[in-house]
Design an enzyme around this catalytic site. Structure first.
Site, PDB file in Angstrom:
ATOM      1  N   ILE A   1       0.871  -1.188   0.000  1.00 46.77           N
ATOM      2  CA  ILE A   1       0.000   0.000   0.000  1.00 46.77           C
ATOM      3  C   ILE A   1       0.902   1.231   0.000  1.00 46.77           C
ATOM      4  O   ILE A   1       1.757   1.376   0.891  1.00 46.77           O
ATOM      5  CB  ILE A   1      -0.924   0.014   1.236  1.00 46.77           C
ATOM      6  N   PHE A   2       0.753   2.102  -1.021  1.00 54.08           N
ATOM      7  CA  PHE A   2       1.618   3.280  -1.135  1.00 54.08           C
ATOM      8  C   PHE A   2       0.941   4.494  -0.504  1.00 54.08           C
ATOM      9  O   PHE A   2      -0.203   4.831  -0.835  1.00 54.08           O
ATOM     10  CB  PHE A   2       1.914   3.579  -2.616  1.00 54.08           C
ATOM     11  N   GLY A   3       1.661   5.153   0.426  1.00 51.38           N
ATOM     12  CA  GLY A   3       1.165   6.372   1.067  1.00 51.38           C
ATOM     13  C   GLY A   3       2.000   7.572   0.672  1.00 51.38           C
ATOM     14  O   GLY A   3       3.225   7.471   0.560  1.00 51.38           O
ATOM     15  N   TYR A   4       1.350   8.715   0.467  1.00 50.03           N
ATOM     16  CA  TYR A   4       2.067   9.927   0.028  1.00 50.03           C
ATOM     17  C   TYR A   4       1.576  11.167   0.779  1.00 50.03           C
ATOM     18  O   TYR A   4       1.963  12.282   0.491  1.00 50.03           O
ATOM     19  CB  TYR A   4       1.914  10.125  -1.487  1.00 50.03           C
ATOM     20  N   GLY A   5       0.675  10.972   1.735  1.00 51.01           N
ATOM     21  CA  GLY A   5       0.172  12.104   2.538  1.00 51.01           C
ATOM     22  C   GLY A   5       0.263  11.719   4.001  1.00 51.01           C
ATOM     23  O   GLY A   5       1.344  11.334   4.471  1.00 51.01           O
ATOM     24  N   SER A   6      -0.880  11.715   4.705  1.00 46.81           N
ATOM     25  CA  SER A   6      -0.823  11.372   6.138  1.00 46.81           C
ATOM     26  C   SER A   6      -0.337   9.944   6.344  1.00 46.81           C
ATOM     27  O   SER A   6       0.204   9.602   7.390  1.00 46.81           O
ATOM     28  CB  SER A   6      -2.203  11.534   6.774  1.00 46.81           C
TER      29      SER A   6
ATOM     30  N   GLU B   1     -10.003   6.500   4.346  1.00 42.54           N
ATOM     31  CA  GLU B   1      -9.702   7.176   3.078  1.00 42.54           C
ATOM     32  C   GLU B   1     -10.910   7.315   2.164  1.00 42.54           C
ATOM     33  O   GLU B   1     -11.125   8.375   1.580  1.00 42.54           O
ATOM     34  CB  GLU B   1      -8.623   6.396   2.317  1.00 42.54           C
TER      35      GLU B   1
END
Ligand SMILES: N[C@@H](CCC(=O)N[C@@H](CS)C(=O)NCC(=O)O)C(=O)O
Length: 214
Positions: free
Chosen positions: A26-31, A106
């Protein structure tokens, strides 16, 4: 002598035993880079191609409310761009648990959809690209705000807070993550909003040490 079961049967047995060997990334780019809040087996810093990170998603729950929505990040298709963040590996029972949690955080509360993208770990010598799930808020979602000047985005962030905390924290923790874990990466949009925010509130100078642990 007992014969080994054929691969499909062995995979089924492993899945039944909850020992799923195939992980989900799972790719996260914010919180998600600094507050995943789900159990994972490993994580890697890296990037995805073809997208820019933009503070163009409104948030009426986590960092804002109905009257004063906050601004959080989403991804804008941009052929030449890369967006850096963290990919989390989830296995076995972690898969259902993380998807159930993120669907609420989300999708239901945040207006994000899911997409599969190719994640490139920063240590490209050691790691091959990995297929990863990412949450993206498209312009069709009801709380999408779209482009604004960095000054206007900073001014909106300063006056917004929600159930997960102040919108300023959201911006500064993301900026800290990029500064300390992706020091060679240019992110003009993020750092010009941080600069605009600090010019309005000079007390918010950079913290001595990162507020983000990866
Ligand atoms: N999908 C992006 C952005 C996620 C994001 O920031 N979503 C908001 C939902 S509106 C959130 O989870 N906020 C939690 C918080 O602000 O602590 C990511 O992968 O990090």
């Amino acid at each position: 002598m007992k014969r080994d079961p054929p691969p499909a049967e062995r995979q089924a047995q492993e899945e039944d035993a909850g020992e799923q060997k195939t992980p989900l990334w799972i790719f996260g780019y914010g919180s998600l880079v600094w507050r995943p809040d789900f159990e994972f087996s490993s994580r890697k810093v890296g990037f995805i191609r073809g997208y820019s990170r933009r503070f163009w998603q409104g948030d009426t729950f986590h960092r804002g409310n109905e009257k004063m929505p906050g601004r959080v990040v989403t991804l804008q298709e941009d052929y030449d761009a890369c967006t850096w963040g963290v990919a989390y590996e989830v296995r076995g029972e972690q898969i259902a648990a993380s998807l159930q949690y993120l669907n609420m955080r989300e999708a239901v509360l945040g207006g994000y959809d899911t997409k599969l993208v190719k994640f490139h770990p920063q240590d490209k010598e050691a790691d091959e690209p990995i297929l990863a799930l990412v949450y993206i808020a498209t312009p069709q979602n009801p709380t999408y705000l779209g482009p604004a000047s960095e000054e206007d985005i900073a001014a909106q962030i300063i006056v917004s807070s929600g159930r997960s905390g102040h919108n300023i924290e959201y911006l500064l923790r993301l900026a800290d993550f990029m500064r300390y874990f992706c020091p060679k990466v240019e992110d003009e949009h993020l750092f010009s909003i941080e600069e605009a925010l600090i010019s309005i509130l000079p007390c918010l100078c950079q913290a001595e040490n990162p507020s983000v642990e990866v």
